[in-house]
Every structure is written in C-alpha cells, then in structure tokens.
Design an enzyme around this catalytic site. Sequence first.
Site, PDB file in Angstrom:
ATOM      1  N   GLU A 101      30.000  49.218  28.672  1.00 56.35           N
ATOM      2  CA  GLU A 101      29.685  50.407  27.869  1.00 56.35           C
ATOM      3  C   GLU A 101      28.681  51.297  28.585  1.00 56.35           C
ATOM      4  O   GLU A 101      28.734  52.526  28.480  1.00 56.35           O
ATOM      5  CB  GLU A 101      29.138  49.987  26.497  1.00 56.35           C
ATOM      6  N   SER A 187      32.972  44.549  49.460  1.00 55.53           N
ATOM      7  CA  SER A 187      34.100  45.193  48.793  1.00 55.53           C
ATOM      8  C   SER A 187      35.467  44.943  49.425  1.00 55.53           C
ATOM      9  O   SER A 187      36.443  44.747  48.708  1.00 55.53           O
ATOM     10  CB  SER A 187      33.862  46.709  48.704  1.00 55.53           C
ATOM     11  N   HIS A 316      41.089  46.090  35.349  1.00 56.21           N
ATOM     12  CA  HIS A 316      40.680  45.601  36.669  1.00 56.21           C
ATOM     13  C   HIS A 316      39.233  45.998  36.943  1.00 56.21           C
ATOM     14  O   HIS A 316      38.445  45.205  37.459  1.00 56.21           O
ATOM     15  CB  HIS A 316      41.592  46.169  37.754  1.00 56.21           C
ATOM     16  N   SER A 317      38.893  47.216  36.625  1.00 50.01           N
ATOM     17  CA  SER A 317      37.526  47.713  36.763  1.00 50.01           C
ATOM     18  C   SER A 317      37.409  48.939  35.864  1.00 50.01           C
ATOM     19  O   SER A 317      38.361  49.311  35.168  1.00 50.01           O
ATOM     20  CB  SER A 317      37.218  48.100  38.222  1.00 50.01           C
TER      21      SER A 317
END
Length: 441
Positions: A101, A187, A316-317
């Site tokens: 959030e 990443s 996923h993200s």
Amino acid sequence: MAAMAALRAMRARVLRATVRGYGTAEFPQEKPQFPGASAEFVERLEFIQPNVLSGIPVYRVMDRQGQILQQSEDPQLPKELVLKLYKTMTLLNTMDRILYESQRQGRISFYMTNYGEEGTHVGSAAALDDNDLVFGQYREAGVLMYRGYPLELFMAQCYGNSRDPGKGRQMPVHYGCSQRHFVTISSPLATQIPQAVGAAYAIKRADANRAVICYFGEGAASEGDAHAGFNFAATLECPILFFCRNNGYAISTPTAEQYRGDGIAARGPGYGLLSIRVDGNDVFAVYKATREARRRAVAENRPVLIEAMTYRIGHHSTSDDSSAYRSVDEVDYWDKRDHPISRLRHFLLRKGWWDEEQEKGWRKSSRKMVLESFTAAERLPKPSPHLLFTDVYRELPLHLRRQQGALLQHLRRYRQHYPMELFESGGEPPMEEAEETQVQP
C-alpha cells in the site's frame, strides 16, 4: 612346439567367442562402453517420448485442513518452533500488505509481495543451520525474517534511508545481511545460481561443514545460468541446495508457455542431481525435504534440487497487473482453499496450541510493530549523496575523485534547486581535496 599349439588354440577360442557376440575381457559386447552415459544396447529403433514417465510425485505431510496424513512423517517439531513458523509467516504477510500500500501511495518506488509463498520461505529457513549461506532471488524475505532481521532494516532498505545497509543504492526488496549469511539480492534474473555454486565449492574445499542454499523461481530456471549452475554443482560435487519456487507464473508467463517437460525437478536427474518435488504450501513438508537435503549435501558433498510447488497469489510486483493474464477466480481459489498460513493455523488449532483470541491479539500487535517501523523509516533522511563514491575502492581513483569534486561544486552552487534537507549531512570530502580535483571548464 607345444607352446605354439596352445597359443593358436587360445586365439581360435577368442575368435569364436567374438564371432558369437560374447566379446572378450578387453572388449565386452554386452554393454556400451562409451564414456558419459550408462545404458544398454538395443536393436530396435525407438525414440524416447517426453511423456513416457508419469509425473514426479509431490511430497506432503499434512492436508489442506492441517491434518497429518502419516504419523511416521510428522516432523514432531516442538510447540515453540511451530509458533515461530506461524508468527514469521503472518508477520511477513502483514509487512507485505503495508509496504504494498505504501508503494501504491507513492511513498516507495517499488515492492514485491510474498503472498502464498510464505511456507517455502519459513519451512526451508527453519531446516537450515544459522551459518548456512543463502543466495536469494527477490521473493525470500521470509528467510531473512526467520533469521531475525529486524523490521526496521526491512523498512530502511525499502525506503533507502540513512539506516539502509546498502546506503540507498538499490531498489526496494533487495535485502542483504552478512551477519545472517544472506547474500545481497541482485536484480538480474538467475545470476545468483552460478555464484552460489562457486560459494559452495569454496565451502567444500575449506571443509567448513556448511551448506549453500540458492532460491529461484521456475522462470529463472529457463535462464542459461541455471543450466550452468546445475552442471557445475554436479561435476564439482558441491554442498548446495537448489530451491526452486514453482509458483505457476514467471512474471506474466504461465508454466504451460515456459516449458513442456514435467516441471523443474525432472531436470535434476539429467544433470546428476538428487531431486525431490514438495508441496510448497505445506510448511512441514518443506522443512523435512530441506532438512534431509541439507544433511545429504553436507555429509556426501552432493547437490540437491528441491522443487516447491506453490502459487503466487499477489501480482509479480507493483509494476504488474496479474488480472491481465489470469482470472480472479483462480487467484481466489488458492487464497481461500490452499494457503500455507491457513493450513498451519488449522494444525495449531487442532493441537490446541492456538485459538481465536491469540490470533486476534497477534494480528493486532504484529500490525502495530510493522506500522511503528514503517513510520520511523519514513521520517529518517536519505543517505548523503557523497556516499555514491564509497565502498567500491579502498582508495578512491582519480576519475571518481574528479566526479566527486564536480558533484560537490554543483551542489554548493545550485543548492536551492535540490531538496538537500531530505538528505543526511556529512560525508563530504575535504574542501582542499575538492579544489584539487575540480573539473576545469
């Protein structure tokens, strides 16, 4: 003359045996002697079909209602440990909701939730020794949380504030902690796999009685790094656990579009890896499989591949909208019918180790802990911009000293155009050094 006759007779016997197809001691005919494979000769042309074998079974200990299926498979974990598993999973879930959030409100730049995969994190983390080395992908926050990583540092990393051990240089959810033997996440997909094998080989050579565990998703298993890592680990006989979270989707690509074989565990035997497929939503099954895999890896210097079958309930993200490639009903099923947290809660209720009042109290207190850490992290300043140049070289090379001097001059000249009050002060090079390395127009 007698010796010559005996020699001719022996040659004749060898020739007759060879003609009949029985071969000789030097050239046996019953089995192929080619290096690199173990097989039999056949005289019938037949290709191996991809579906000739039935699917690899999924190991589980308890059903969806939290009931142990075979008492002999019950890990018999003490109450305190099972409660730690449950509280870690639920605390991770609470942190995910708040930080997700937070990103949606524009307070952090990026986030990845772990909804539905908490059992793979915590079950495997509990089965490891504290000094085992962990290489994560980016959805293993529960492993680090189980090892005692404080909420304040999770928040600091996601906010990139002055308490962030990475000094604000990485995007959120790229955690790392050398004290807890958790290698900082990077990443690029699957780069950690060959790196983990190298670390495991070093541990083997040092005879350190440790193991390495390398986490990745089934999507990462399609990268070349995975194949190189599997092969190196097997040939070098490294004490490593390859832990694949097969959550059904590699970003937006379902498994049916990723591969045609039987999942990831089926690849293990081809590389010479011990392999097992486990129910990733069953924290006890994950614990038992990981514990035994670790024992074998350390005792026998054998790499092991674990495929934990689970489901990614979240997107996923925060850059992804999963409703574009899967139905709400599909996600709802896994969230309500086969969730690792609810399964463990059923077990605890059956044992009388947990009740609804404890559940309400823990949910309230854990949310308060997360919100307090969240609020404190948001108030802290960003790291000093001058830390951009540290922690790479022991002695700063000339070209970076020039860049540092240029940055210092620029910030002093145009300070009013930058929100410098949001950054931590300090870390500037001495004035004379900045003057020495200033860039001439």
